[in-house]
Each structure stands twice: as structure tokens, then as C-alpha cells.
Scaffold this motif. Sequence first.
Motif, PDB file in Angstrom:
ATOM      1  N   LEU A  93      11.576  35.475 -45.041  1.00  0.00           N
ATOM      2  CA  LEU A  93      10.658  34.841 -46.230  1.00  0.00           C
ATOM      3  C   LEU A  93       9.316  35.590 -46.235  1.00  0.00           C
ATOM      4  O   LEU A  93       8.572  36.044 -46.891  1.00  0.00           O
ATOM      5  N   GLY A  94       9.322  35.968 -44.878  1.00  0.00           N
ATOM      6  CA  GLY A  94       7.355  37.298 -44.682  1.00  0.00           C
ATOM      7  C   GLY A  94       6.281  36.450 -44.736  1.00  0.00           C
ATOM      8  O   GLY A  94       6.667  34.860 -45.140  1.00  0.00           O
ATOM      9  N   GLY A  95       5.086  36.478 -44.404  1.00  0.00           N
ATOM     10  CA  GLY A  95       3.532  36.604 -45.296  1.00  0.00           C
ATOM     11  C   GLY A  95       3.212  35.757 -44.202  1.00  0.00           C
ATOM     12  O   GLY A  95       3.362  35.750 -42.828  1.00  0.00           O
ATOM     13  N   TRP A  96       3.057  34.360 -44.631  1.00  0.00           N
ATOM     14  CA  TRP A  96       2.478  33.808 -43.797  1.00  0.00           C
ATOM     15  C   TRP A  96       3.576  32.619 -43.629  1.00  0.00           C
ATOM     16  O   TRP A  96       3.432  31.898 -41.710  1.00  0.00           O
ATOM     17  N   TRP A  97       4.300  32.484 -44.217  1.00  0.00           N
ATOM     18  CA  TRP A  97       5.872  31.984 -43.344  1.00  0.00           C
ATOM     19  C   TRP A  97       6.482  32.412 -41.802  1.00  0.00           C
ATOM     20  O   TRP A  97       6.339  32.035 -40.764  1.00  0.00           O
ATOM     21  N   GLU A  98       5.754  33.826 -41.440  1.00  0.00           N
ATOM     22  CA  GLU A  98       6.247  34.461 -40.530  1.00  0.00           C
ATOM     23  C   GLU A  98       5.347  34.386 -39.679  1.00  0.00           C
ATOM     24  O   GLU A  98       5.806  33.882 -38.289  1.00  0.00           O
ATOM     25  N   ARG A  99       3.984  34.297 -40.130  1.00  0.00           N
ATOM     26  CA  ARG A  99       2.982  34.100 -39.161  1.00  0.00           C
ATOM     27  C   ARG A  99       3.299  33.171 -37.937  1.00  0.00           C
ATOM     28  O   ARG A  99       3.096  32.314 -37.203  1.00  0.00           O
ATOM     29  N   LEU A 100       3.503  31.953 -38.950  1.00  0.00           N
ATOM     30  CA  LEU A 100       4.089  30.695 -38.570  1.00  0.00           C
ATOM     31  C   LEU A 100       4.777  30.168 -37.779  1.00  0.00           C
ATOM     32  O   LEU A 100       4.521  29.846 -36.178  1.00  0.00           O
ATOM     33  N   ALA A 101       5.950  30.985 -38.143  1.00  0.00           N
ATOM     34  CA  ALA A 101       7.343  30.977 -37.341  1.00  0.00           C
ATOM     35  C   ALA A 101       6.517  31.448 -35.972  1.00  0.00           C
ATOM     36  O   ALA A 101       7.235  31.079 -34.549  1.00  0.00           O
ATOM     37  N   MET A 102       6.266  32.769 -35.869  1.00  0.00           N
ATOM     38  CA  MET A 102       6.345  33.722 -35.210  1.00  0.00           C
ATOM     39  C   MET A 102       5.143  33.097 -33.677  1.00  0.00           C
ATOM     40  O   MET A 102       5.547  33.608 -32.773  1.00  0.00           O
ATOM     41  N   GLY A 103       3.620  32.761 -34.617  1.00  0.00           N
ATOM     42  CA  GLY A 103       2.983  31.753 -33.490  1.00  0.00           C
ATOM     43  C   GLY A 103       3.677  30.662 -32.820  1.00  0.00           C
ATOM     44  O   GLY A 103       3.196  30.588 -31.454  1.00  0.00           O
TER      45      GLY A 103
ATOM     46  N   LEU C  10      -6.087  39.124 -35.035  1.00  0.00           N
ATOM     47  CA  LEU C  10      -7.178  38.481 -33.629  1.00  0.00           C
ATOM     48  C   LEU C  10      -7.497  37.500 -34.062  1.00  0.00           C
ATOM     49  O   LEU C  10      -7.575  36.299 -32.844  1.00  0.00           O
ATOM     50  N   LEU C  11      -7.491  36.658 -35.439  1.00  0.00           N
ATOM     51  CA  LEU C  11      -7.777  35.669 -35.851  1.00  0.00           C
ATOM     52  C   LEU C  11      -6.536  34.663 -35.456  1.00  0.00           C
ATOM     53  O   LEU C  11      -6.529  33.587 -34.491  1.00  0.00           O
ATOM     54  N   VAL C  12      -5.219  35.308 -35.397  1.00  0.00           N
ATOM     55  CA  VAL C  12      -4.041  34.139 -35.028  1.00  0.00           C
ATOM     56  C   VAL C  12      -4.668  34.317 -33.797  1.00  0.00           C
ATOM     57  O   VAL C  12      -3.604  33.099 -33.591  1.00  0.00           O
ATOM     58  N   ILE C  13      -4.580  35.138 -32.806  1.00  0.00           N
ATOM     59  CA  ILE C  13      -4.086  35.476 -31.681  1.00  0.00           C
ATOM     60  C   ILE C  13      -5.293  34.213 -31.366  1.00  0.00           C
ATOM     61  O   ILE C  13      -5.309  33.085 -30.366  1.00  0.00           O
ATOM     62  N   LEU C  14      -6.241  34.034 -31.555  1.00  0.00           N
ATOM     63  CA  LEU C  14      -7.237  33.178 -31.039  1.00  0.00           C
ATOM     64  C   LEU C  14      -7.413  31.224 -31.794  1.00  0.00           C
ATOM     65  O   LEU C  14      -7.367  30.633 -30.606  1.00  0.00           O
ATOM     66  N   ILE C  15      -6.811  31.379 -32.409  1.00  0.00           N
ATOM     67  CA  ILE C  15      -6.262  29.981 -32.890  1.00  0.00           C
ATOM     68  C   ILE C  15      -4.970  29.458 -31.814  1.00  0.00           C
ATOM     69  O   ILE C  15      -5.214  28.238 -31.852  1.00  0.00           O
ATOM     70  N   THR C  16      -4.190  30.319 -32.448  1.00  0.00           N
ATOM     71  CA  THR C  16      -3.338  30.083 -30.883  1.00  0.00           C
ATOM     72  C   THR C  16      -3.284  29.925 -29.448  1.00  0.00           C
ATOM     73  O   THR C  16      -2.911  28.453 -29.487  1.00  0.00           O
TER      74      THR C  16
END
Lengths: 268, 542, 288
Positions: A93-103, C10-16
Motif C-alpha cells: 500500500l505504501g504511503g501513510w499505511w507503511e509509515r504507521l505499520a513500520m512505526g 525526524l518528525l515520525v521518529i520524535l512522535i514514535t
Amino acid sequence: MRKQRQFALGILVVIFSASLMARVFAPAPYARQFRQSPNAPPSRQFLLGTDELGRDRLSRILVGSQVSLLLAPAAALLSTLLAALVGGVAGTLGGWWERLAMGAADLFLSLPWLFLLLTVRAMLPLNVSPLLSVVITFALLGSLGWAAAARVVCAGARGLRTSDFILQARACGCRSLRLLIKHVLPSLKPALYAQFWISIPVFILAEANLGVLGLGVAEPLPSWGNLLRELENYRSLLADPWLLAPLVLMVLVVSCFQIIIPLEDFPS
Amino acid sequence: MMRRCFQLFLMVCLFLPNLLAQRGGELRFCLRAEPKTFNPVIVTDEPSEIIRYLTGGVLLRVNRQTQQVEPELAVSWKILQQGRKINFKLREGLSFSDGTPFSAEDVAYTIRTLMDPALHSPTADSFRSSAGPVKTTVSGTYRVAITFPAPVAGLERLFDQVAILSSRSPRREMAVLGPFFTAEYRPGAYVLLKRNPYYWKRDENGESLPYLDSIRLEIQQNREIEFLRLERGQIHLIDRLDPEFFDRLAAESPSSVHDAGPSLNSEQMWFDQVPTSPIPAYKKVWFESRNFRRAISESIHREDICRVVYHQHASPAVGPVSPANRFWFNAALKPHPFDPRGALRRLEEEGFRLQGGVLRDRGGHPVEFSLITNSGNKPRELMAAMIQQDLGQLGIRLNVVTLDFSSLIERISQTFDYEACLLGLVNVDLDPNSQMNVWLSSASNHQWNPNQKSPATNWEAEMDRLMRAQASVIDAGKRKAYFDQVQQIVWEEAPFIYLVNTNSLSAASPSLRNVSPIVMLPQTSWNAERLCFASQTARSQP
Amino acid sequence: MWIQRIARNLLVILITVLLGGLLGATLVRVAPGFGVDEQLLDARLSQDSIQALQHSRDAERNILLFYARYLAGVFHGNLGVSHTLGRPVAQLLAERLPVTFYSVGIGLLGGWLLGLALALPAAMYRFKAYDLSSTLLSGLFLCLPSAVLGIVFLFVGGPAPLAIALVVFPKVFRYARNLLLQTYALPHVVTAQAKGLSGARVLLWHVLPPAAPQILALAGVSLSMAFGAAIPIEVIYSSPGIGQLAWLAALGRDLPLLVNLTVLVTVLTLMANTASDLANVACTSQPQ
């Protein structure tokens, strides 16, 4: 290669059936303490000697394999499927889904899960049935162990997003879920196989460490993990090499698992 | 003439090593955890206590070998008013490790600092038999009197734990009066103690003590590694040696190991008798029954435990006091016998029936309960497995659960969500008055049912009376009579089921002289000021 | 474009990281044994002292307030004070980070070198005997508990980083072997080999680029693996590093220390994974 695969498969089948019929094959009850002969060397009565409480080591290895051989691969399968799902969906899917899942995956790698396990132990009754306790342990291990593989799978799926055959599939009107299952995941098999294979011994050993917290198998049940803790007495290893039996068996089983997965099964 | 010269020469050769043995060298042994503090008044953990013992100067010392009180910084002392007041006459002309002179003012300062209620020091609490201020009166440079709000039983022995601080030194708590002072601390690695140049004690020949130049305390948690280092000569002593290592070392080098006999420590199990605990009501009925507890005690094979788990380096325990505590042990008592038939009879008296290999109570419930113990203690885990098999013979199903220590403490002191617990008791003090909070029903360490508003049973009420009685008299004989009765009650009612007294095992490198391991802690370094190496070429490689 | 990407990361890192710290603190707070001290079993303590002891961690009971205070403190450089060691956390971390960085760094490097060195021949030459023996070898090290490995190593006098390398290499080997095998079976690689290009050229120009994304992702997560391996190894070697600190903190339910360690580990994990993500993007945007 076929012969090797068949041989490995044969060994696994033998060990599996021995573990299922463990209580029949075992020469002595695994829990019985022969208190007159603790730490005995191998003899006709005790083929692999006895442990510190005089319990027959061979019986304990056989019964212990029930827990380790049946539940560890199941937990490994669980973690691999979760990794495939999370990583595959995120990468496709990529995009924000990817960022969320990887976070989420990164958090899973960093949080101190020890405390969750302690909390689970506290919520279980003290007199919980050993079967339930050990099933819960492996279920927990399986559901916490997907994060590292998910990252690798996601990276692979991301790479495939723009590849020719995926574009072609999309052009043919293939929907995302189908895309994922039929086209993306098969290409990611190498990472998934690696994850599955690595997880089995890792979970077996982790179960022993969790025994320290009150999870895992309870006395007098053995498991390969806690049999391997006997090896911490490194000095006796030179004097009493039969202590290495559980390790040898585990390496054998783990290697067989790898050999039966054929090299030709890695599609392009 | 030649012959006489030769004889003289021989004598010199024989004695020269001993003459050369006297001074220098660095002793090394391991601390099993990081010390939490170097301030002697707030010491609670064992590594800090070891450092305090080696560096602190005390007014009175309990000689670890003879178990008698001896003068140290105090030349003489007098107890007045039935144990409410103590007068000290101090040794004159002494100095702290940085040269600051020692006087009665320092003693007063130490007592004031120690007794500060906000500090909550366990050492201070041992003096506090009741609330109220502690007064110190300095009457001269070397005379001081301390008055307590209420009489304190065994007052003089408690001063063994009070290391004197300097009231004036710029180095504050790091200025000490003991044989060594803390020179260096590398967190996670080691603590280095060096000889105190101002130490006052001298040996019989007038030589100043200590003989050693320094002591290096390595911080090492893992016992296998500690043992490995001893074998390699990297350390010289191990206290509280595991029985397994003892046997290994005894095979290689018998002169290195010492078994000083039963220690003051015991391993015991007990049942949860707290009325408000979340366990089922029918189980509470079992645990509150004396016959049930005695039956369990009599079905455990203590000799097997001593043999298999401790390799014969332990003996069956009788009660809270071990035979090593020569004065206070009630010699009339013997350990509960191993008598499964007698145990079954006791259970049948309570309405239990053994049917088809399963023991059931009056209501038909199968007898099954859990035993919690702390993880990381191998002997205890083995003991639990052996108890499981022993109780299995009676048709009782025991579930062994190992927990991490914090979870275990929470269960036994806050939530009371447990059924039986197996733990050990480490006794550092000989005087049973230090166990007041274990035997008083209103106290928090009355482990099976703490903090009672009023005694739940007659025998607990009787124990309360006896403990208070022994605390209020000075005469040791009378106190012993009272405490013997307490031991008798404990033996009868078995609120704690005492399993074994472990032996004091220790190891010392053969290159050390004057090592005489004893039962009390510290086992091998109790006379650190007199330890020395056999020759100047003693291994001092790190 | 790159700056935007990095800023977003960096923003994502900070929030996480903030979320990770809070979740970690909550896990510790909720777990049994919180606020309980071994000293409670000391029979010398009076009732007053026991009460004081039981209330000593009251400030940490409300986890949200605690976390807010902690974050406020971080801005002033105050990371809190450890209960178990009685010293400022900042000082403890400053002392112990170099030790762990050294052993984990060397361990990771060694693990990767060993893993790749074993995996490359397996993929390039595909000898059955080699495959079998490398499988057995990596299986052996995977099945050995870290405690046993550490003790045996200490016995023979091996350094801690090598022990960490031996724990890491089987995992690297397995993944790398599978990925490289798959890549070597790709049509364009087969073509390149058929055309007679040298092994090195095939490897560098045709095999590594497609395999790079997953291998780089593996590199990112192997940092977490190495940290996980460092904890038991450091405890056995009594090495004064972060691993040993984490162990002590967990045993003592030392909330200030644990929150900081969680935040630290999260930051490092995120940085490693983000770096590998960025590297991936950089690689895949190269012309094929």
C-alpha cells in the motif's frame, strides 16, 4: 538434493512420532527422581544418565520434545504469518499505511516486553494447567516476534511495487488483496522462510528464559529450553559429553527443517 | 661451632618465610552486586555491608569466632537502667583515615545522624523498641552516654552495626576508623580499599595492622565466573560457596575449601493464613489446620534434600534458630521426623481421605496447591521439585511456580495472592530480638499472617507475650527461657516449616595466612586486618 | 526533496519515541512487583519505616504525571535518579554507553562479516556439502543459549564482542543466504552469468542492487538483535554497559532508569531503521 530432502524429512517424522509417543518410548517416568543416583553417567538403566535430581535424561528429552517440537513451530508460523501480513500490506500500500505499520514494528522492537509477560503471569491463576500456561507462552512469543521480519518483508514488497510484473497485474485489474497474496508474497518467500527457520530455536530458548518468570513449562515437565540450561555447567561438558544430547538433537531438528525447504522453491 | 651455625641457619630458613609473610599484598574477592551506598548509616544491602565492615570503626565488635562482644573503639562500657542507657569510655588518641582526631563528639554525631526518623535506617530501627527521641550526652572528650526511650534487649551487640562517622572531617562519611578506607570506586567494575594509615590496632608483636596493603572488591554477579576466577588465582576468597563448587574444588585442592558447619541460615516454607487472601475458602481451612501443616512437614524427606541438593553440606532444620547459634538454640528440639504414615494419620484426623492416589478433603476437593519461590536460586528450585515428589506420595498435587523476586514479594506482603511460599532466611544477628517483627502477630514480617489487629490464635497470642517478656528483661538466662518456649511453640504449630540449615561453605586461596572461616558473615574476611599472604611473590596479576 | 523527506522522518521518529517512552513506562507501571522493595523482608524495620518504604514510589504511581514530569526534566538535562543504583541516570548512561557501543558495534560488524562471508559462497556456488555444513554450523550457534555461549567464551578467554557476533551471525547468514539465492536465480543475473561476466561484476552490478532493499532493512533490524544479545552477554561478562543496566533496572522495577533505557533503545532502533529506509530510497532511485 531430493535424497537429502527425503532423508531430512524422514528424520523429522521419526522424531515427531517419538515425541508424540514419548510416554510409551520413555524408559523411565520422566518425573521420577531416582534419588540414589543423581548426576549418574550413562548405564543400561539410564541410557543418557540422570540429571541433578536423578531423573532419566533420555525420558526427559523425549517428553520435552513434545512441548518444543509441537508448539515452537506453531509459534514460529504465527510470527511469520504476522510478519507477512503486516510487512506485505504495508509495503504494497505504501504511503501513510507503511509509515504507521513500520512505526508499530519499530515500537515492537524497542519496548520492554518482559513486563507484559510478567503481567500475563500475574493474571493467570497460580494453579493454571501446565498445558494452558505453555500454550499461552508460545502464543505470546509468536505474537511479539514478528517485528524484525516485517521490516524486511516490507522493504521487499516496497521494491516490488514498481516492478514490471506487478504493474502488469494491476493493469489486468488485479485488486490489492489478490495482488498481495498471489503476486507479492510468493516473491518474499526467502525472507519468510528465513524468519520461520530462525524463530523455532529462538522460541525454544525463549521459553526456557520465560520459565524463570513463571511462564512456560512447570515442574516436573521438561522442555528442550530448560534441558539446555544444564549446559551452563560448562565444566561438566568436557567430562560428561552426554549432557550435549539435547543440543545435538535440537541442531539436528532445526537443520532438517531447513533442508526440507527446497532451493528451487525460490521463484523469481 | 659450624654445627651451631648450621642449626641457626636452618632455624632462620624455617622461620624466615613466616617473618617475610607479614606485610603487603592485595587481597581480591567478589561482591555479588553493586554496592548502593558508602554511607554507613543507610546501609541495607549486603555489598555495602561488607564495605562497611571492612572500613568502619565500631564501638563494640561481636567477635565473629567466639560470638562474644569485645571492646573496639570503646575501651569499656556500662549498661544502666535495665538497658535504657549505655555509657562508653572511648579509646584516646585515635584519628580517622584522613587524620581528623576522634572524640566523643563523633559518636554523638553518628548516633544523631543514625537515629534521624526520616532516614528509616534498619540499623536504627533495631534500637528503636518504641517511639521517642534518642539522647546522647557527651561528658568529656572521651566519654559519651546514650539514652533510649525504652529498654533495648541485647543493646551492646547492636553497636556492632554502628560505624562511627566523623563530625568534622571535610571528607564526611569517607573518613573512617576501620582497617581500610575506600580509595577508588569504578561503578560496575570494582571497589578498591587501601590500608588506613591511622588504624589504631596492633598485633601481639606491636606491628600495626592491617597486614594487607589493599583489598580489591570485584563486582561479579555470576557464580560460575567467580569460581573460575578463584581457580585461576584472580581472586583469593569466596564466601557462601555453592555446594557444587565446594565439591569440585575439594577434589582439586582440598586445602582451599572450608566447611564451617551449619550456618545461621535456614530454608523454610509456609502457608498463607491471611483471612482476607483471595484463595478459596476450603484451602484456607486446610492451611489453618495444625495437623495439615505438621503432616506436610512430616512428609518431606529432609535428609534426601540435604544429600541431593546440598551434597551433604546441610542438615535438617529444627526451627528459626540453628545449632550454630550456640546460646540461643533450644537443644531439646529435634527436626520433624520423616513419617509419611504418621502424616497420613494426621490428615485423616482432619477428615482427609486418600482415594485412588488422590488425597481429598472433607468436601471432596482434591488437595492441590501451588508453591511459589524465587527464580535464580538453583537449590531452591531443586528443593521445590523434591517436595513436589514427596507430597505426591501422599496424593497431594503440588504446582511449583518460580517468580521473579519483586512479583513474589508483592504477593507475600501486599496482595497475599499465594498459597504456599518457599524462601530462605538469612540471619546476620544472633540475638532473637532482631526477629521481633517475625514473631509478633501485629508486625509485618509475621509472614504467614502479618499485621494482625489482635492475635488470630491462642498460640500467636502466647508468642506475643513471650517475645515482649524476653525484650523487657536484661538477664540472658531469663531471656533464653522465654525464647526457648517460643521455639517450642513454633515447633508444635509449624507456621513455618523449616527444611534445612545450610552449611557455611567458603573457599580461600592456599597462599593466604590466618584464614579461619566461620559461620557468621563475613565468613572469610571477618579478620581482614590479620590476613596476609604466605610469600611476597603472591600472585597479584589482575 | 531530500530535506523534506528527512524532516518528515525526524518528525515520525520524535512522535514514535515519545509514544514508546510512554508505553514502556506504562508496561513497567502495570507489571506486578512495581513499587515493591526487597527491603520489605528486612525484619529489623519498624512499622514506620515499612510504611515509608511502601509509599516511597507514590510519585510514580500516576504514570501520565510521571511521564510529563520526566519530559519536563529532559529539557533541563535531568533524566531522573535511579532507585537501584542511587545515582543520576544521565551519569549512569554516560558511563555505560561507550562500553555497549563498543561491544555491540564490533559484534554487529563481526556478525555481518561472518554471515555474509558464509552466505555468499552458498549462493554463488551452490555446493550441497557446503550448504549442509553451513546450515549445521549456523544451526548450532542459533540453538546455543546466549548464557551458555557467554560462559564458554569467558572460560576460553574470548572477548564479549565476539560472543555477540556469534549470536548475530546465524540470523544474518540465514536471511542473506535466502535472499542471495533468490537474486541469483533472477533472469537477468542468469543472463549476465551466461554472457561470461566475472563473478565479482555479477555480484556488484546485478545481484546486490535488487537484493539491497531487504538486506539494508535487515541491517537496520540487526541493531535491535545485537542489543538483545548484549544483555545476557554483558551480565555474564559483568561488563558495565547498558545491557547490564537494563537487567538491574528490570529486576528492581526502576522506573526512571527503564523509561530512559526504553527511550534510548527506541531512538537508536528508529535511527537505524530510518537510515536503512533512506539508503533504500537512495539505492532504488539509481538508474538500473
